[in-house]
Design a protein around this motif. Structure first.
Motif, PDB file in Angstrom:
ATOM      1  N   GLY A  79      34.031  43.991  40.260  1.00  0.00           N
ATOM      2  CA  GLY A  79      34.122  42.764  41.039  1.00  0.00           C
ATOM      3  C   GLY A  79      32.902  41.871  40.844  1.00  0.00           C
ATOM      4  O   GLY A  79      33.022  40.651  40.705  1.00  0.00           O
ATOM      5  N   ILE A  80      31.725  42.471  40.814  1.00  0.00           N
ATOM      6  CA  ILE A  80      30.495  41.713  40.609  1.00  0.00           C
ATOM      7  C   ILE A  80      30.493  41.053  39.233  1.00  0.00           C
ATOM      8  O   ILE A  80      30.119  39.877  39.082  1.00  0.00           O
ATOM      9  CB  ILE A  80      29.261  42.628  40.765  1.00  0.00           C
ATOM     10  N   LEU A 197      39.577  31.477  39.291  1.00  0.00           N
ATOM     11  CA  LEU A 197      40.410  32.669  39.152  1.00  0.00           C
ATOM     12  C   LEU A 197      39.561  33.919  38.940  1.00  0.00           C
ATOM     13  O   LEU A 197      39.799  34.957  39.570  1.00  0.00           O
ATOM     14  CB  LEU A 197      41.388  32.490  37.979  1.00  0.00           C
ATOM     15  N   PHE A 198      38.568  33.838  38.053  1.00  0.00           N
ATOM     16  CA  PHE A 198      37.701  34.994  37.809  1.00  0.00           C
ATOM     17  C   PHE A 198      36.952  35.372  39.082  1.00  0.00           C
ATOM     18  O   PHE A 198      36.843  36.556  39.417  1.00  0.00           O
ATOM     19  CB  PHE A 198      36.709  34.688  36.682  1.00  0.00           C
ATOM     20  N   THR A 199      36.421  34.371  39.776  1.00  0.00           N
ATOM     21  CA  THR A 199      35.709  34.647  41.023  1.00  0.00           C
ATOM     22  C   THR A 199      36.650  35.239  42.061  1.00  0.00           C
ATOM     23  O   THR A 199      36.291  36.179  42.786  1.00  0.00           O
ATOM     24  CB  THR A 199      35.074  33.355  41.569  1.00  0.00           C
ATOM     25  N   ILE A 203      36.153  38.792  43.927  1.00  0.00           N
ATOM     26  CA  ILE A 203      36.052  38.925  45.373  1.00  0.00           C
ATOM     27  C   ILE A 203      37.159  39.820  45.913  1.00  0.00           C
ATOM     28  O   ILE A 203      36.927  40.685  46.773  1.00  0.00           O
ATOM     29  CB  ILE A 203      36.095  37.541  46.041  1.00  0.00           C
ATOM     30  N   HIS A 204      38.378  39.612  45.415  1.00  0.00           N
ATOM     31  CA  HIS A 204      39.506  40.434  45.864  1.00  0.00           C
ATOM     32  C   HIS A 204      39.257  41.913  45.545  1.00  0.00           C
ATOM     33  O   HIS A 204      39.573  42.800  46.351  1.00  0.00           O
ATOM     34  CB  HIS A 204      40.790  39.964  45.199  1.00  0.00           C
ATOM     35  N   LEU A 205      38.693  42.155  44.361  1.00  0.00           N
ATOM     36  CA  LEU A 205      38.430  43.532  43.950  1.00  0.00           C
ATOM     37  C   LEU A 205      37.410  44.198  44.872  1.00  0.00           C
ATOM     38  O   LEU A 205      37.531  45.366  45.210  1.00  0.00           O
ATOM     39  CB  LEU A 205      37.929  43.536  42.504  1.00  0.00           C
ATOM     40  N   ILE A 206      36.403  43.434  45.307  1.00  0.00           N
ATOM     41  CA  ILE A 206      35.337  43.980  46.143  1.00  0.00           C
ATOM     42  C   ILE A 206      35.828  44.241  47.577  1.00  0.00           C
ATOM     43  O   ILE A 206      35.587  45.315  48.140  1.00  0.00           O
ATOM     44  CB  ILE A 206      34.122  43.038  46.172  1.00  0.00           C
ATOM     45  N   ILE A 207      36.545  43.277  48.157  1.00  0.00           N
ATOM     46  CA  ILE A 207      36.941  43.406  49.560  1.00  0.00           C
ATOM     47  C   ILE A 207      38.166  44.289  49.763  1.00  0.00           C
ATOM     48  O   ILE A 207      38.436  44.727  50.889  1.00  0.00           O
ATOM     49  CB  ILE A 207      37.208  42.021  50.188  1.00  0.00           C
ATOM     50  N   SER A 208      38.917  44.561  48.683  1.00  0.00           N
ATOM     51  CA  SER A 208      40.134  45.361  48.825  1.00  0.00           C
ATOM     52  C   SER A 208      39.932  46.820  48.444  1.00  0.00           C
ATOM     53  O   SER A 208      40.897  47.571  48.381  1.00  0.00           O
ATOM     54  CB  SER A 208      41.265  44.780  47.962  1.00  0.00           C
ATOM     55  N   ARG A 209      38.711  47.246  48.206  1.00  0.00           N
ATOM     56  CA  ARG A 209      38.461  48.622  47.763  1.00  0.00           C
ATOM     57  C   ARG A 209      38.777  49.624  48.880  1.00  0.00           C
ATOM     58  O   ARG A 209      38.765  49.318  50.038  1.00  0.00           O
ATOM     59  CB  ARG A 209      37.011  48.782  47.332  1.00  0.00           C
TER      60      ARG A 209
END
Length: 209
Positions: A79-80, A197-199, A203-209
């Motif tokens: 995500g980062i 889109l990349f951002t 962000i989605h990847l980080i908050i949905s873990r």
């Protein structure tokens, strides 16, 4: 065995055709730089698939089940990186807006250092949230204990070849003169949308873990 290979090939093609970070990276690179640079990115993405497919065939879903913290590390790290890629594209869009599309189009294209596009393609694939989900669950469903080593090697080669072929087509299409001219006219908007889109992916990847 033939049914297994056809099923995996179809499922993987659908996964590839679903727009994601890999697709936007290759298409944007091909349209903004050159087909050669985009192909370097395709090779990097294919190498990422080598890693994912290899780990999946060795039991990625079991590893993630037993080591939940590893899944979090992969997710946050990916995500980062995607957020960083998005920020770079947003900065590029802002620079194009300030300079003006016409002025920007007259400047010679500055190619990145040799190997940088390859590495970006590789890291983009490794940080792709679709890859974690796909290889950790969907793909693993087709590779049970009853699948022999020969079939596993066959699936391994199939996945890599299919990935390379699909993104090679994407690179060739978006490197066409008409696509490149279209990019020059809409460069700031394309980079801006790709950056968002990349951002968003990151962000989605980080908050949905």
């Amino acid at each position: 065995m033939l049914i297994l290979f056809l099923t995996v090939a179809m499922v993987h093609l659908i996964a590839l055709m679903s727009p994601g970070p890999d697709f936007f990276f290759v298409s944007q690179t091909a349209a903004s730089r050159s087909r050669k640079e985009a192909m370097m990115g395709v090779v990097g993405i294919s190498l990422g698939i080598v890693v994912w497919a290899g780990v999946a065939l060795m039991g990625l879903h079991l590893i993630l089940q037993k080591m939940a913290w590893l899944h979090d590390v992969i997710t946050i790290g990916g995500g980062i990186y995607l957020c960083w890629m998005g920020w770079q594209l947003l900065k590029s869009a802002r620079a194009k807006k300030q300079a003006g599309v016409e002025a920007e189009a007259e400047k010679p294209v500055q190619l990145p250092a040799r190997g940088r596009t390859f590495m970006r393609g590789f890291l983009t694939n490794l940080s792709n949230p679709k890859a974690v989900i796909y290889f950790g669950s969907v793909f693993s469903l087709f590779v049970g204990d009853d699948v022999g080593s020969g079939e596993r090697w066959g699936l391994f080669i199939l996945i890599i070849a299919e990935t390379f072929a699909w993104f090679s087509v994407v690179a060739m299409v978006f490197a066409m003169p008409v696509m490149r001219r279209g990019y020059q006219r809409l460069a700031k908007w394309i980079d801006g949308v790709a950056g968002v889109l990349f951002t968003g992916f990151g962000i989605h990847l980080i908050i949905s873990r």
